[in-house]
Design a protein around this motif. Structure first.
Motif, PDB file in Angstrom:
ATOM      1  N   ILE A  46      13.423  15.751 -19.097  1.00 30.73           N
ATOM      2  CA  ILE A  46      14.694  16.201 -18.624  1.00 30.73           C
ATOM      3  C   ILE A  46      15.075  17.612 -19.250  1.00 30.73           C
ATOM      4  N   LEU A  47      15.899  18.343 -18.579  1.00 31.05           N
ATOM      5  CA  LEU A  47      16.342  19.700 -18.957  1.00 31.05           C
ATOM      6  C   LEU A  47      17.674  19.634 -18.922  1.00 31.05           C
ATOM      7  N   PHE A  48      18.277  20.004 -20.094  1.00 31.11           N
ATOM      8  CA  PHE A  48      19.787  19.989 -20.430  1.00 31.11           C
ATOM      9  C   PHE A  48      20.224  21.406 -20.806  1.00 31.11           C
ATOM     10  N   GLY A  49      21.363  21.798 -20.628  1.00 28.05           N
ATOM     11  CA  GLY A  49      22.219  22.761 -21.519  1.00 28.05           C
ATOM     12  C   GLY A  49      23.003  22.166 -22.768  1.00 28.05           C
ATOM     13  N   ARG A  50      23.372  22.770 -23.528  1.00 23.23           N
ATOM     14  CA  ARG A  50      24.188  22.081 -24.778  1.00 23.23           C
ATOM     15  C   ARG A  50      25.012  21.267 -24.393  1.00 23.23           C
ATOM     16  N   ASN A  90      19.039  20.655 -33.316  1.00 22.24           N
ATOM     17  CA  ASN A  90      18.227  19.290 -34.030  1.00 22.24           C
ATOM     18  C   ASN A  90      19.205  18.400 -33.585  1.00 22.24           C
ATOM     19  N   SER A  91      18.663  17.184 -33.583  1.00 24.01           N
ATOM     20  CA  SER A  91      19.071  15.908 -33.129  1.00 24.01           C
ATOM     21  C   SER A  91      18.508  14.748 -33.651  1.00 24.01           C
ATOM     22  N   ASN A  92      19.408  13.552 -33.808  1.00 26.13           N
ATOM     23  CA  ASN A  92      18.687  12.439 -34.279  1.00 26.13           C
ATOM     24  C   ASN A  92      18.120  11.332 -33.054  1.00 26.13           C
ATOM     25  N   PHE A  97      13.934  18.018 -28.033  1.00 22.82           N
ATOM     26  CA  PHE A  97      13.457  19.413 -28.261  1.00 22.82           C
ATOM     27  C   PHE A  97      14.574  20.638 -27.993  1.00 22.82           C
ATOM     28  N   PHE A  98      14.471  21.522 -28.588  1.00 25.35           N
ATOM     29  CA  PHE A  98      15.240  22.582 -28.573  1.00 25.35           C
ATOM     30  C   PHE A  98      14.601  23.874 -28.334  1.00 25.35           C
ATOM     31  N   HIS A  99      15.453  24.760 -27.460  1.00 29.11           N
ATOM     32  CA  HIS A  99      14.794  26.209 -27.021  1.00 29.11           C
ATOM     33  C   HIS A  99      15.780  27.023 -27.106  1.00 29.11           C
TER      34      HIS A  99
END
Length: 184
Positions: A46-50, A90-92, A97-99
């Motif tokens: 899945i791709l997300f924005g913030r 970051n996240s629990n 994953f973050f870009h």
């Protein structure tokens, strides 16, 4: 290589979220929920924005989500989630994953790691950026029978793009699911 498809709710006047990002206007339809669930296994990424990531992160890992929507919660929690953000890194929430940059190289790198297709859920800014980069292969749009009048338009600044209709389905609530392929 994986294909990228958008899965998004839009109003008849092309709005995907209210002026403040609200999605409480979505029409609920049990038959639509069942149909949407049956298609989840098509994508493993899945791709997300913030904004959408933070909204999803606040709900799907909770016991309430697991109790109310067990199959969807399991999917959301086990699927790779790639978020484009300059402020969140970051996240629990597992498999996150973050870009910092949303560009062709980053997206192609994600495509190489995906074993199935990649879906964009909500995340209008990501969808718009990928539209501009011509990296979207398909659109699955849930046309909600409402005119919102104001909010965030889904195809803002979209350039000319030819689409081929692959499928339609109408649900009891009046929602029409439109499935298009981008014509190269």
């Amino acid at each position: 290589m994986s294909r990228i498809f958008v899965f998004n709710w839009i109003s008849v006047d092309g709005i995907f979220s209210g002026p403040n990002g609200e999605t409480d206007w979505f029409t609920v339809d049990p038959e639509l929920e069942k149909a949407n669930l049956s298609g989840l296994d098509r994508a493993d990424t899945i791709l997300f924005g913030r904004t959408t990531f933070k909204m999803m992160e606040a709900f799907w890992p909770t016991p309430g989500a697991a109790a109310q929507y067990p199959e969807i919660a399991a999917y959301m929690n086990e699927t790779a989630k790639h978020t484009f953000s300059t402020t969140v890194d970051n996240s629990n929430w597992p498999h996150s994953f973050f870009h910092k940059a949303l560009n062709r190289d980053t997206v192609n790198g994600i495509k190489e790691t995906a074993k199935k297709d990649i879906v964009i859920l909500g995340s209008g800014s990501v969808s718009m950026a990928l539209q501009e980069l011509q990296l979207i292969d398909e659109y699955i749009l849930l046309l909600d029978p409402q005119l919102l009048g104001k909010g965030m338009p889904f195809f803002k600044n979209a350039g000319p793009t030819a689409l081929q209709l692959l499928d339609t389905r109408t649900f009891p609530s009046g929602i029409v699911r439109l499935h298009y392929k981008v014509v190269p």
